[in-house]
Write an enzyme that holds these catalytic residues in place. Structure first.
Site, PDB file in Angstrom:
ATOM      1  N   GLU A 126      -9.291   6.689 -19.177  1.00  0.00           N
ATOM      2  CA  GLU A 126      -9.235   8.097 -18.804  1.00  0.00           C
ATOM      3  C   GLU A 126     -10.269   8.982 -19.501  1.00  0.00           C
ATOM      4  OE1 GLU A 126      -7.286   9.493 -16.480  1.00  0.00           O
ATOM      5  OE2 GLU A 126      -6.497   7.532 -15.946  1.00  0.00           O
ATOM      6  N   SER A 400       1.994 -11.895  20.875  1.00  0.00           N
ATOM      7  CA  SER A 400       2.048 -11.493  22.290  1.00  0.00           C
ATOM      8  C   SER A 400       2.573 -10.081  22.503  1.00  0.00           C
ATOM      9  CB  SER A 400       2.906 -12.484  23.075  1.00  0.00           C
ATOM     10  OG  SER A 400       2.287 -13.745  23.141  1.00  0.00           O
TER      11      SER A 400
END
Length: 848
Positions: A126, A400
């Site tokens: 950070e 399908s």
């Protein structure tokens, strides 16, 4: 003495004048030097005062910033805005959940109990200059400004750990100069009053780690079940250090894959800064996260509420922390009765296959109102955890179930195809791609589109996409909200073989357009959001648009009706008293060098005139031990179980019927089929009566002894054909159909005729009506007349008979055969089943 007018004197005077003039000129040059020096001195004086003024302003500004920061800090140092829970309501205004962010979700840990490696991991990730700056990182700000200028927007942050701690006092994530200035002033004030250790201690105890967890200790306990931070492993430390950048994205429960990617970034930063070795980095990066029991929570409507939070962030730009803590009122589209019914069915273990180990078969389901796009209910998986892995929004291969979107829908949209149009169901390759049918009776020749989708015939779907062009299929899918990759520009997409797959939410949206007259809705779970003052900060506005012709949606719906009816692949999806249409989907294992009949994914996506739903079953991670034994029927059964309860409170509606529909066209069948064997030419001569119409051709089909299917011999324009490809002592059965290419129409098959190839032949006439020994096919069967097929036999020979003396059947499907056993196509009407399941074949019997 020179006199005037004397040439010598005159020249002397002129020289004197020139000399004086030259001196004057030189003197002029010397006088100009003085003013220039004055201007330089004046500029230096002005510069000095400007710099002095700037320094004074900077000092005054700095003091004001410090004083402002100290003032704000003194007022807020012990205050954190975490006590106003936001509330979620259903559409009727009933409270269904609270988005808690409470002190109970934070456990303070002193700096002395925070391991050095854990501290270093956060600093490395950070704010690597944390120990050298005074609260604001000027180098970081410079880098961020450059990137913002290049991008022409605020894209790069430059917040230090101290600034992030300051921001936590205000819960305002807007990237504005004013907010950043206030944040910097508090950071500078913090650095004046607190040591680096105190600041880091406050930071690690206050930052948000997602899923309602604040502080590093509560996060470690929640995600890993670790209460003593000294026992955290490197991969766990790196995982925690990666979360604060985007808690909703990088926490390991919600997004384990993204969390793992972020962990790798943190580990590289730690390695680059000399905190860990290469070996440690590589080992920690490979660990796969498994949720701890601490990350489970028993609550209702978890999937839906989590989706609401995600949608709210997307629509408003607010962070999750803000949404949970600023007292918002969120009105949603949930139907709690439907949600409860769905959660109950997903909690029923009988609905799912039993796994070989502790890894459960998973599933997901979402229901949408296709008329306005409102999401009615959703479940993201079995034992779904708060902010867990929501499979409703995760991509899987659709199989399908993608055919209406990529094949049949776009074909009908061209205006050249209809449910009764014939498609080819013949084994063939399309370049290097050679699809095959999984039906027991694999290939049927030319069949109507309605039968192809009802029985989910793969080759027909590929043939159809090849006919209309892949581009039309991809464009149609994009209109339905499914953008496919460039890699998907191939015929395998006809069977749902996609690069990345689709989500159940995408599928329910696309099918909703078929159900709603071609209108594509925007799925949404939120109606409006109000702040704590009652002001509406967001309200849903419909953006529905017509994406296909109304006739297309009608015809696709007619096609999909057959799937759920007798003889179709989705019969288990039926809901009593309701019209249900839909499509099944199944995908193969897809494991290299491993052949199996088991499946990876099974789907059912369907709709009624009221609601649309998508169901998916499968394992999160597929391998040889984790595949499904069953097929799409189990997904269809879940659809039926849930929708039967959900639809109880909905008034029955009908699908929209557009005007100007084209009526089904049919060709007359071929009649008068006759056959004769010619010993001279060793051929069977076929003749039949012509069929009226323009551009009529005839397709001749034959089946020999030992063959389970009829195969097309030829397509001709004449009413006679000679079959020369014969073998002695073989029996051949023939039928003929009429075909009109301009309309893609094929008639029902003619009556069948059988002939045995021998040296001495005698034709045996068919039994007359009512005569014993003949059995008439139903009108829906090939040759659906009252007469049985004709067979030619050798005089004196007796066909094999059953023990009872009755003639036996030739090899063919029985009238009760399953949908995949039919060797000869039948013609369902309007997408519904034909008589006898639409799959019966004629039973040939020998008349002595």
């Amino acid at each position: 003495m020179n006199q005037p007018g004397v040439p010598g004197q005159t020249g002397s005077m002129e020289r004197s004048k020139r000399a004086v003039k030259g001196k004057g000129s030189g003197g002029g040059k010397g006088k100009g030097k003085g003013p220039r020096k004055g201007r330089k001195k004046a500029a230096l004086v002005w510069l000095f005062f400007v710099v002095l003024f700037a320094i004074v302003c900077a000092v005054v500004g700095y003091l004001l910033v410090i004083l402002n920061g100290q003032r704000i800090l003194s007022a807020n140092i012990n205050k954190l805005n975490l006590d106003k829970a936001s509330i979620v309501y259903d559409a009727k205004g009933t409270e269904i959940a609270k988005l808690y962010v409470a002190e109970g979700n934070r456990e303070f840990v002193p700096f002395s109990e925070i391991p050095k490696l854990l501290q270093d991991a956060f600093v490395a990730t950070e704010d690597k200059r944390f120990y050298s700056h005074s609260g604001v990182d000027l180098l970081g700000i410079g880098r961020a400004l450059v990137k913002d200028v290049i991008a022409r927007s605020a894209v790069e942050g430059a917040s230090t750990i101290t600034q992030q701690l300051a921001k936590n006092l205000f819960l305002n994530a807007d990237k504005t100069i004013f907010r950043k200035g206030t944040e910097a002033s508090i950071a500078l004030a913090l650095e004046q009053q607190k040591s680096k250790q105190e600041i880091l201690e406050l930071y690690l105890n206050r930052i948000y780690f997602g899923k309602g967890q604040y502080g590093v200790k509560t996060a470690a306990k929640y995600y890993f079940g670790v209460t003593d931070l000294e026992k955290l492993k490197l991969w766990q430390i790196a995982t925690l250090a990666g979360i604060p950048k985007a808690p909703g994205v990088y926490n390991p429960v919600s997004n384990p894959e993204k969390s793992m990617e972020r962990r790798a970034v943190v580990l590289k930063l730690m390695f680059d800064q000399g905190l860990i070795t290469e070996e440690e980095k590589e080992a920690a990066a490979k660990v796969v996260y498994k949720p701890s029991s601490s990350s489970s929570r028993d609550a209702k409507y978890l999937t839906f509420v989590d989706y609401v939070v995600d949608e709210a962030q997307e629509r408003t730009g607010l962070s999750e922390e803000e949404l949970r803590s600023a007292g918002y009122k969120i009105t949603t589209t949930i139907d709690t009765k439907a949600q409860t019914a769905m959660e109950k069915e997903f909690a029923n273990n009988e609905r799912f296959e039993k796994s070989v180990d502790e890894t459960k078969v998973q599933g997901a389901m979402v229901v949408m109102n296709q008329h306005d796009g409102s999401l009615v209910a959703m479940v993201g998986g079995r034992d779904y955890e708060m902010q867990g892995w929501n499979r409703v929004t995760k991509q899987r291969q659709p199989g399908s179930s993608f055919k209406p979107i990529i094949d049949y829908g776009p074909a009908i949209e061209t205006g050249n195809y209809f449910p009764w149009t014939t498609v080819e169901d013949v084994k063939r390759c399309f370049g290097d791609y050679c699809p095959s049918n999984s039906n027991r009776n694999q290939y049927l020749g030319s069949i109507p589109m309605s039968q192809a989708i009802k029985e989910s015939r793969n080759v027909s779907a590929v043939w159809l996409l090849n006919e209309i062009g892949i581009g039309k299929g991809l464009d149609f899918a994009a209109k339905l909200g499914i953008e496919l990759d460039k890699e998907d520009r191939n015929l395998s997409v006809a069977l749902g073989g996609l690069t990345h797959g689709v989500t159940p939410l995408q599928m329910v949206r696309a099918y909703g357009a078929f159900a709603n007259g071609g209108k594509l809705q925007d799925p949404h779970s939120i109606l409006k959001i109000e702040n704590s003052k009652g002001d509406v900060i967001y309200e849903f506005k419909s953006s529905a648009k017509q994406v296909m012709d109304e006739n297309t949606s009608y015809y696709v719906t007619e096609l999909l009706k057959g799937v759920v009816q007798k003889g179709g692949t989705g019969t288990r999806a039926a809901v009593g008293g309701r019209t249900v249409v839909g499509k099944t989907g199944t995908t193969q294992a897809g494991i290299p060098n491993y052949k199996t009949s088991k499946n990876r994914d099974v789907w059912f996506v369907g709709y009624t005139p009221e609601l649309t739903a998508a169901v998916w079953f499968g394992y999160d991670k597929t391998d040889k031990q984790h595949l499904l034994d069953g097929s799409s029927g189990q997904a269809a059964a879940m659809f039926s179980a849930v929708m039967s309860k959900v639809l109880e409170g909905y008034e029955k509606k009908s699908f929209p019927t557009p005007s100007g529909l084209k009526e089904e066209e049919k060709l007359d069948g071929v009649t008068g089929l006759m056959a004769a064997y010619s010993p001279e030419s060793v051929s069977v001569e076929l003749n039949w009566s012509p069929v009226a119409g323009d551009g009529i051709t005839y397709k001749v089909y034959r089946k020999g002894d030992g063959e389970s299917e009829f195969k097309m011999l030829a397509e001709i324009g004449e009413t006679a054909y000679d079959d020369l490809a014969l073998l002695p002592e073989q029996t051949y059965t023939y039928y003929v159909t009429a075909y009109q290419a301009s309309k893609k129409l094929e008639s029902e098959p003619s009556e069948q005729i059988a002939i045995t190839i021998t040296t001495d032949l005698e034709v045996t006439p068919p039994p007359s009506e009512g005569e014993e020994g003949g059995e008439s096919p139903s009108p829906s069967e090939p040759g659906g007349s009252s007469e049985p097929p004709i067979e030619i036999v050798v005089p004196g020979e007796t066909p094999s008979a059953s023990p009872s003396g009755e003639p036996t059947e030739t090899p063919s499907a029985s009238p009760s055969a399953s949908p995949s056993e039919s060797p000869i196509p039948s013609l369902p009407v309007d997408g519904n089943e034909g008589q006898g399941d639409g799959i019966d074949s004629t039973v040939d019997q020998v008349q002595q």
